[in-house]
Design a protein around this motif. Structure first.
Motif, PDB file in Angstrom:
ATOM      1  N   ARG A   1     -15.210  16.347 -15.539  1.00  0.00           N
ATOM      2  CA  ARG A   1     -13.955  15.672 -15.848  1.00  0.00           C
ATOM      3  C   ARG A   1     -13.020  15.728 -14.637  1.00  0.00           C
ATOM      4  O   ARG A   1     -13.047  16.664 -13.841  1.00  0.00           O
ATOM      5  CB  ARG A   1     -13.271  16.275 -17.077  1.00  0.00           C
ATOM      6  CG  ARG A   1     -12.902  17.729 -16.938  1.00  0.00           C
ATOM      7  CD  ARG A   1     -12.343  18.314 -18.232  1.00  0.00           C
ATOM      8  NE  ARG A   1     -11.201  17.595 -18.721  1.00  0.00           N
ATOM      9  CZ  ARG A   1     -11.127  17.035 -19.939  1.00  0.00           C
ATOM     10  NH1 ARG A   1     -12.120  17.154 -20.789  1.00  0.00           N
ATOM     11  NH2 ARG A   1     -10.040  16.396 -20.330  1.00  0.00           N
TER      12      ARG A   1
ATOM     13  N   GLU B   1      -6.610  17.141 -14.691  1.00  0.00           N
ATOM     14  CA  GLU B   1      -5.736  16.698 -15.784  1.00  0.00           C
ATOM     15  C   GLU B   1      -4.570  15.894 -15.220  1.00  0.00           C
ATOM     16  O   GLU B   1      -4.093  14.949 -15.834  1.00  0.00           O
ATOM     17  CB  GLU B   1      -5.222  17.904 -16.574  1.00  0.00           C
ATOM     18  CG  GLU B   1      -6.322  18.706 -17.256  1.00  0.00           C
ATOM     19  CD  GLU B   1      -7.320  17.841 -17.994  1.00  0.00           C
ATOM     20  OE1 GLU B   1      -6.917  17.110 -18.914  1.00  0.00           O
ATOM     21  OE2 GLU B   1      -8.516  17.862 -17.633  1.00  0.00           O
TER      22      GLU B   1
ATOM     23  N   SER C   1      -7.936  22.280 -16.882  1.00  0.00           N
ATOM     24  CA  SER C   1      -9.150  21.479 -17.030  1.00  0.00           C
ATOM     25  C   SER C   1     -10.070  22.122 -18.063  1.00  0.00           C
ATOM     26  O   SER C   1     -10.653  21.440 -18.909  1.00  0.00           O
ATOM     27  CB  SER C   1      -9.902  21.385 -15.694  1.00  0.00           C
ATOM     28  OG  SER C   1      -9.158  20.627 -14.792  1.00  0.00           O
TER      29      SER C   1
ATOM     30  N   ALA D   1      -8.720  21.748 -21.655  1.00  0.00           N
ATOM     31  CA  ALA D   1      -8.924  20.378 -22.138  1.00  0.00           C
ATOM     32  C   ALA D   1     -10.392  20.149 -22.490  1.00  0.00           C
ATOM     33  O   ALA D   1     -10.713  19.532 -23.514  1.00  0.00           O
ATOM     34  CB  ALA D   1      -8.472  19.384 -21.061  1.00  0.00           C
ATOM     35  N   TRP D   2     -11.279  20.657 -21.665  1.00  0.00           N
ATOM     36  CA  TRP D   2     -12.724  20.512 -21.920  1.00  0.00           C
ATOM     37  C   TRP D   2     -13.110  21.248 -23.203  1.00  0.00           C
ATOM     38  O   TRP D   2     -13.900  20.764 -24.004  1.00  0.00           O
ATOM     39  CB  TRP D   2     -13.494  21.082 -20.728  1.00  0.00           C
ATOM     40  CG  TRP D   2     -14.983  21.029 -20.863  1.00  0.00           C
ATOM     41  CD1 TRP D   2     -15.809  20.007 -20.535  1.00  0.00           C
ATOM     42  CD2 TRP D   2     -15.842  22.070 -21.369  1.00  0.00           C
ATOM     43  NE1 TRP D   2     -17.120  20.337 -20.786  1.00  0.00           N
ATOM     44  CE2 TRP D   2     -17.167  21.600 -21.310  1.00  0.00           C
ATOM     45  CE3 TRP D   2     -15.619  23.361 -21.864  1.00  0.00           C
ATOM     46  CZ2 TRP D   2     -18.265  22.361 -21.724  1.00  0.00           C
ATOM     47  CZ3 TRP D   2     -16.705  24.119 -22.282  1.00  0.00           C
ATOM     48  CH2 TRP D   2     -18.006  23.620 -22.220  1.00  0.00           C
ATOM     49  N   LYS D   3     -12.501  22.438 -23.385  1.00  0.00           N
ATOM     50  CA  LYS D   3     -12.856  23.271 -24.544  1.00  0.00           C
ATOM     51  C   LYS D   3     -12.430  22.591 -25.847  1.00  0.00           C
ATOM     52  O   LYS D   3     -13.128  22.695 -26.864  1.00  0.00           O
ATOM     53  CB  LYS D   3     -12.160  24.633 -24.408  1.00  0.00           C
ATOM     54  CG  LYS D   3     -12.827  25.706 -25.236  1.00  0.00           C
ATOM     55  CD  LYS D   3     -12.274  27.067 -24.900  1.00  0.00           C
ATOM     56  CE  LYS D   3     -12.943  28.075 -25.809  1.00  0.00           C
ATOM     57  NZ  LYS D   3     -12.115  28.894 -26.534  1.00  0.00           N
ATOM     58  N   LYS D   4     -11.310  21.896 -25.820  1.00  0.00           N
ATOM     59  CA  LYS D   4     -10.849  21.181 -27.005  1.00  0.00           C
ATOM     60  C   LYS D   4     -11.867  20.126 -27.420  1.00  0.00           C
ATOM     61  O   LYS D   4     -12.109  19.906 -28.604  1.00  0.00           O
ATOM     62  CB  LYS D   4      -9.507  20.485 -26.713  1.00  0.00           C
ATOM     63  CG  LYS D   4      -8.310  21.322 -27.108  1.00  0.00           C
ATOM     64  CD  LYS D   4      -7.049  20.518 -26.957  1.00  0.00           C
ATOM     65  CE  LYS D   4      -5.846  21.426 -27.158  1.00  0.00           C
ATOM     66  NZ  LYS D   4      -4.614  20.768 -26.759  1.00  0.00           N
ATOM     67  N   GLU D   5     -12.453  19.492 -26.415  1.00  0.00           N
ATOM     68  CA  GLU D   5     -13.428  18.437 -26.704  1.00  0.00           C
ATOM     69  C   GLU D   5     -14.824  18.988 -26.977  1.00  0.00           C
ATOM     70  O   GLU D   5     -15.656  18.301 -27.573  1.00  0.00           O
ATOM     71  CB  GLU D   5     -13.486  17.455 -25.520  1.00  0.00           C
ATOM     72  CG  GLU D   5     -12.185  16.691 -25.324  1.00  0.00           C
ATOM     73  CD  GLU D   5     -12.162  15.941 -24.004  1.00  0.00           C
ATOM     74  OE1 GLU D   5     -13.231  15.805 -23.361  1.00  0.00           O
ATOM     75  OE2 GLU D   5     -11.063  15.509 -23.597  1.00  0.00           O
ATOM     76  N   ASN D   6     -15.080  20.221 -26.510  1.00  0.00           N
ATOM     77  CA  ASN D   6     -16.419  20.815 -26.687  1.00  0.00           C
ATOM     78  C   ASN D   6     -16.285  22.227 -27.268  1.00  0.00           C
ATOM     79  O   ASN D   6     -16.637  23.211 -26.600  1.00  0.00           O
ATOM     80  CB  ASN D   6     -17.155  20.884 -25.343  1.00  0.00           C
ATOM     81  CG  ASN D   6     -17.262  19.541 -24.670  1.00  0.00           C
ATOM     82  OD1 ASN D   6     -18.178  18.774 -24.931  1.00  0.00           O
ATOM     83  ND2 ASN D   6     -16.298  19.235 -23.795  1.00  0.00           N
TER      84      ASN D   6
ATOM     85  N   GLU E   1     -19.471  24.562 -27.281  1.00  0.00           N
ATOM     86  CA  GLU E   1     -20.271  24.702 -26.051  1.00  0.00           C
ATOM     87  C   GLU E   1     -19.905  25.987 -25.316  1.00  0.00           C
ATOM     88  O   GLU E   1     -18.749  26.420 -25.342  1.00  0.00           O
ATOM     89  CB  GLU E   1     -19.994  23.515 -25.120  1.00  0.00           C
ATOM     90  CG  GLU E   1     -20.424  22.188 -25.670  1.00  0.00           C
ATOM     91  CD  GLU E   1     -21.746  21.715 -25.094  1.00  0.00           C
ATOM     92  OE1 GLU E   1     -22.132  22.209 -24.027  1.00  0.00           O
ATOM     93  OE2 GLU E   1     -22.379  20.862 -25.731  1.00  0.00           O
TER      94      GLU E   1
END
Lengths: 66, 583
Positions: free
Chosen positions: B87, B90, B165, B168-173, B176
């Motif tokens: 990604r 931000e 970053s 934000a990634w953790k919110k979407e995954n 994981e």
């Protein structure tokens, strides 16, 4: 065992330069002093040999050149 | 999937800019190193005076160990975060902001250091000959400290940017596991936040007010201790990105895969937990700190060998796996199947080998009793030239040959030239580093422009000092030649535009033992940070309390003056006003 290619020779000679330097120290510790002239001349010859080997390294690598 | 430079052009611009700044610092620091080594060894001492030697030494230290390493680190970490999370930043403005702040801070400090070369004119009096170890009683111009403060705040914002970053990634995954490279970046930055707190307090609360004349003096021992609170873990700040290179790039170059993702995570957790509570081992000869605290620091330092030994095992296992994939056989025969023709691989391997040697001299430094023999000698200089000067610097230069195509989109100029460069660095550093160690054992001091030891013959092991000085000078010249080759390579690579585009795609292969094998607790960075804080408190609270109470207070001699001239009159006036109001 495979014959070393130019990269292998360059690496071995780089280590040989290092070994020559260290070896003089080790000999010095047991009381054997080698004159500086031949010592540095020997190291310089090895260095030049390593540089010459590098010139023989092909730009595009093949398994033989490794 | 495209090359990083094309997929993330804005981020690649920041990475290129950071690497460019790193290499400018490397060029300046390298030139200063050459001047220094020729001056100090007596082979060419007419270029600078003995007084200017300390300006050269400061510039060499700051350029090499603060600017070169950290600028490269932020560029490399920006790539690691962006590429591993897949990604963009931000907010790219924040990314450019921290880079800009680091450049500004560097420029501010550099001006004051360069002022040391000027005896008259507008820069007269603007000096910072305090070395990179900038604690009291040596005093620099305030701009030097302010520049360093701005630089460090820049790195803090960079860390925040990368955490954003990840959040934000953790919110979407949410389900994981954190990617390994992201894990390495975040644990490194958490360690950096803890470590740099010490130097930030020293700079903001003591050194800047002192250099501005607000205080007459500071507690030197306190500023020294706060510096080393940061001064040892900063070594790991340089090393941890290099460890990332060894874990991530070397197995790939060898044609294999990382042996164990969980072991790599454990190593970075250990660095987060153990890096900071070790700094007092730099102060073994400091009379103001009790022996017990030094013993505690020594114990923590010895524990730090563990992550390095784990790394040696994991990285060697990974490249052996790669060699066997390439047809390597036997106990040692697999070594010949490694890709020695790749400068990135050869350079990083030689750097790792030198790091092992440096680890042994590091154990000598870390041992309280034997440290006294070598503490203020050239041995220490030899040690850190083999750690930061080789394990870090050579790995960075070697990794650049692999990294450059990712961020520029075109291949490097010549593998042959790259090989010559890394081999020359290896030989030069063995000559210089070895001779420095031996000279240190013979008692040659460090941080001196002109040690008067010329032609003193030492019986037995050490050889003549003259010979050691020659080896140091020769090693320094070979290192400079290696730097010239490196910069020539960068320039020639940049002129190769359009001729040879970088190969695509170029992903990092999955590890043999992946993150699913790693206990989830390893990703609990709050837990590890809390443990690190507790260890820091245990190690530092009592020594710092002792330094303040027994060492003349927070400000040393000026403590009483401050109280008498400022605090007491202020309190008295306040009471008078209060009494007046009440009456």
């Amino acid at each position: 065992m495979n014959r070393p290619g130019p990269v292998g020779i360059a690496l071995v000679l780089a280590f040989a330069v290092v070994a020559v330097i260290e070896f003089r120290t080790v000999l010095g510790m047991v009381g054997i002093d080698i004159a500086i002239g031949p010592y540095f001349a020997g190291a310089a010859i090895l260095l030049v040999g390593g540089a010459a080997a590098l010139f023989a390294v092909p730009e595009e690598l093949t398994p033989e050149s490794v | 999937m495209e090359v990083f430079a094309n997929e993330y052009p804005d981020e690649a611009w920041v990475v290129r800019a950071a690497l460019g700044s790193a290499f400018v610092a490397l060029a300046i620091g390298g030139l200063m190193g050459l001047i220094q080594t020729l001056h100090r060894t007596g082979f060419y001492d007419s270029l600078i005076s003995n007084a200017d030697y300390y300006t050269v030494l400061t510039l060499h230290g700051v350029a090499m160990v603060l600017l070169f390493t950290i600028f490269f680190l932020v560029g490399f970490f920006q790539w690691a975060i962006t590429d591993s999370l897949g990604r963009k930043s931000e907010d790219i403005r924040i990314t450019k902001l921290w880079y800009g702040m680091m450049v500004l801070g560097s420029a501010m400090s550099a001006v004051t250091i360069l002022g040391g070369f000027v005896d008259s004119g507008s820069l007269s009096g603007v000096e910072a000959d305090v070395l990179y170890t900038f604690y009291a009683p040596l005093e620099a111009h305030p701009l030097y400290y302010m520049g360093l403060a701005v630089f460090i705040i820049g790195t803090w914002i960079a860390g925040f940017d990368w955490f954003r970053s990840w959040w934000a990634w953790k919110k979407e995954n949410p389900d994981e596991r954190m990617p390994l490279r992201t894990f390495m970046v975040l644990t490194t930055m958490l360690m950096w936040y803890l470590a740099s707190l010490g130097v930030a307090i020293s700079v903001v609360f003591f050194l800047i007010p002192w250099s501005l004349g607000i205080f007459d003096s500071v507690n030197s021992l306190l500023t020294r201790t706060l510096f080393w609170f940061f001064g040892h873990p900063v070594v790991y700040f340089w090393l941890m990105p290099v460890y990332m290179m060894w874990y991530v790039i070397m197995p790939k170059l060898a044609g294999g895969r990382l042996f164990s993702d969980p072991l790599a995570r454990i190593v970075f957790v250990l660095f987060l937990v153990l890096s900071v509570p070790t700094g007092i081992h730099h102060q073994y000869v400091d009379p103001g700190i009790a022996e017990g605290f030094k013993f505690l620091a020594m114990t923590n330092t010895m524990f730090l060998l563990l992550p390095s030994l784990l790394t040696a095992f994991t990285v060697v296992a990974s490249i052996e796996h790669g060699a066997r994939q390439r047809g390597g056989e036997g106990y040692f025969g697999w070594l010949t199947a490694l890709p020695w023709g790749k400068p990135a691989f050869t350079g990083m391997t030689l750097a790792g080998l030198m790091f092992a040697a440096a680890g042994f001299s590091g154990m000598i430094n870390a041992g309280m009793s034997i440290n006294y023999l070598v503490h203020n000698t050239l041995w220490v200089v030899g040690h850190f030239h083999m750690t930061v000067g080789t394990a870090v610097a050579l790995s960075i230069m070697a990794a650049t040959y692999w990294f450059l195509p990712k961020i520029t989109g075109r291949e490097i100029f010549s593998r042959r030239l790259g090989l010559a460069q890394v081999l020359l660095w290896f030989i030069g550093m063995v000559l210089m580093g070895n001779a420095m160690h031996r000279a240190g054992l013979a008692g040659v001091p460090r941080r001196t422009a002109d040690p008067t030891y010329d032609q003193v013959i030492y019986d037995g092991a050490y050889g003549a000092i003259g010979e050691l000085r020659f080896q140091i000078a020769l090693g320094g010249v070979l290192l400079s030649l290696s730097l010239v080759l490196f910069f020539a390579h960068l320039v020639l690579s940049s002129f190769d535009i359009g001729e040879r585009a970088a190969a695509t795609p170029d992903s990092i292969p999955a590890p043999l033992s992946g993150p699913e094998q790693a206990p989830k607790v390893l990703d609990n960075i709050r837990l590890w940070t809390s443990i690190a804080v507790v260890l820091i408190l245990i190690t530092y609270i009592l020594p710092l309390a002792s330094i303040v109470t027994d060492g003349g207070g927070w400000l040393g001699d000026s403590y009483g003056v401050i109280v008498a001239e400022y605090v007491l009159p202020a309190v008295s006036s306040t009471i008078d006003i209060f009494v007046g109001v009440v009456a």
